[in-house]
Design a protein around this motif. Structure first.
Motif, mmCIF file in Angstrom:
data_model
loop_
_atom_site.group_PDB
_atom_site.id
_atom_site.type_symbol
_atom_site.label_atom_id
_atom_site.label_comp_id
_atom_site.label_asym_id
_atom_site.label_seq_id
_atom_site.Cartn_x
_atom_site.Cartn_y
_atom_site.Cartn_z
ATOM 1 N N ARG A 1 6.095 7.519 -2.867
ATOM 2 C CA ARG A 1 6.613 7.309 -1.507
ATOM 3 C C ARG A 1 7.920 6.543 -1.512
ATOM 4 N N LEU A 2 8.039 5.513 -2.353
ATOM 5 C CA LEU A 2 9.284 4.751 -2.413
ATOM 6 C C LEU A 2 10.445 5.607 -2.905
ATOM 7 N N ALA A 3 10.168 6.549 -3.789
ATOM 8 C CA ALA A 3 11.223 7.410 -4.347
ATOM 9 C C ALA A 3 11.871 8.287 -3.285
ATOM 10 N N LYS A 4 11.276 8.395 -2.116
ATOM 11 C CA LYS A 4 11.849 9.194 -1.030
ATOM 12 C C LYS A 4 12.915 8.431 -0.247
ATOM 13 N N THR B 1 0.846 -1.196 0.000
ATOM 14 C CA THR B 1 0.000 0.000 0.000
ATOM 15 C C THR B 1 0.881 1.245 0.000
ATOM 16 N N PRO B 2 0.343 2.386 -0.399
ATOM 17 C CA PRO B 2 1.110 3.625 -0.311
ATOM 18 C C PRO B 2 1.593 3.919 1.108
ATOM 19 N N THR B 3 0.793 3.619 2.105
ATOM 20 C CA THR B 3 1.186 3.868 3.497
ATOM 21 C C THR B 3 2.392 3.027 3.876
ATOM 22 N N VAL B 4 2.358 1.744 3.539
ATOM 23 C CA VAL B 4 3.490 0.863 3.830
ATOM 24 C C VAL B 4 4.721 1.323 3.050
ATOM 25 N N ALA B 5 4.546 1.755 1.811
ATOM 26 C CA ALA B 5 5.671 2.258 1.010
ATOM 27 C C ALA B 5 6.325 3.455 1.695
ATOM 28 N N GLY B 6 5.510 4.356 2.236
ATOM 29 C CA GLY B 6 6.034 5.525 2.931
ATOM 30 C C GLY B 6 6.822 5.155 4.172
ATOM 31 N N ILE B 7 6.357 4.157 4.877
ATOM 32 C CA ILE B 7 7.065 3.700 6.077
ATOM 33 C C ILE B 7 8.383 3.041 5.685
ATOM 34 N N LEU B 8 8.357 2.176 4.683
ATOM 35 C CA LEU B 8 9.578 1.509 4.241
ATOM 36 C C LEU B 8 10.603 2.505 3.716
ATOM 37 N N ALA B 9 10.153 3.587 3.115
ATOM 38 C CA ALA B 9 11.071 4.606 2.583
ATOM 39 C C ALA B 9 11.917 5.229 3.681
ATOM 40 N N ARG B 10 11.470 5.137 4.922
ATOM 41 C CA ARG B 10 12.229 5.697 6.050
ATOM 42 C C ARG B 10 13.380 4.790 6.491
ATOM 43 N N TYR B 11 13.398 3.564 5.979
ATOM 44 C CA TYR B 11 14.437 2.608 6.377
ATOM 45 C C TYR B 11 15.797 3.116 5.932
#
Length: 145
Positions: A95-98, A66-76
């Motif tokens: 979100r992943l691009a961040k 999901t976009p929400t999960v993608a945003g969280i993973l992008a913080r890794y």
């Protein structure tokens, strides 16, 4: 309630199972040591991974997020492999691009031009056909001469 051997009690109304599956205090499901075996990633699990995982994060068992999960993973802070993702909608791509570290999306089969543009802006994002996309973007417009 039912008394089990050793003095433990068990709910007989199914509430414990319900809480484990859908929330409540028992919702903290332990994540497998081999993160490649994860087939579905919930928001709480993604947060836990980002917070506690170290080293390369391999989530190649996921075919969508999901976009929400993608945003969280992008913080890794580290390398992420999401080679199981088959498609990346623009909301997920944005979100992943961040993500600041290397990110591998090796199995993408379905991607829109808009999502491809977003991913292309981050040189650390690697996906199939990135090189051919770079060639097409970098080509001068000969028709406009």
């Amino acid at each position: 309630m039912r008394l089990l051997p050793g003095g433990e009690t068990m709910a007989t109304d199914g509430a414990g199972l319900w809480q484990t599956l859908f929330g409540g205090s028992a919702s903290k499901a332990t994540l497998p040591r081999d993160t490649n075996t994860i087939k579905m990633l919930r928001v709480e699990q993604a947060k836990e991974l980002v917070k506690t995982h170290s080293g390369v994060l391999q989530l190649n068992g996921l075919t969508s997020i999901t976009p929400t999960v993608a945003g969280i993973l992008a913080r890794y802070r580290g390398v992420i492999f999401l080679n199981g993702l088959l498609s990346v909608p623009v909301q997920v791509a944005t979100r992943l691009a961040k993500h600041r570290g290397p990110l591998y999306l090796g199995s993408i089969q379905d991607i829109t031009e808009e999502a491809r543009k977003v991913l292309h802006e981050n040189r650390n994002v690697h996906y199939r056909d990135r090189d051919s996309y770079e060639d097409s973007v970098d080509m001068p417009d000969l028709d406009g001469m």
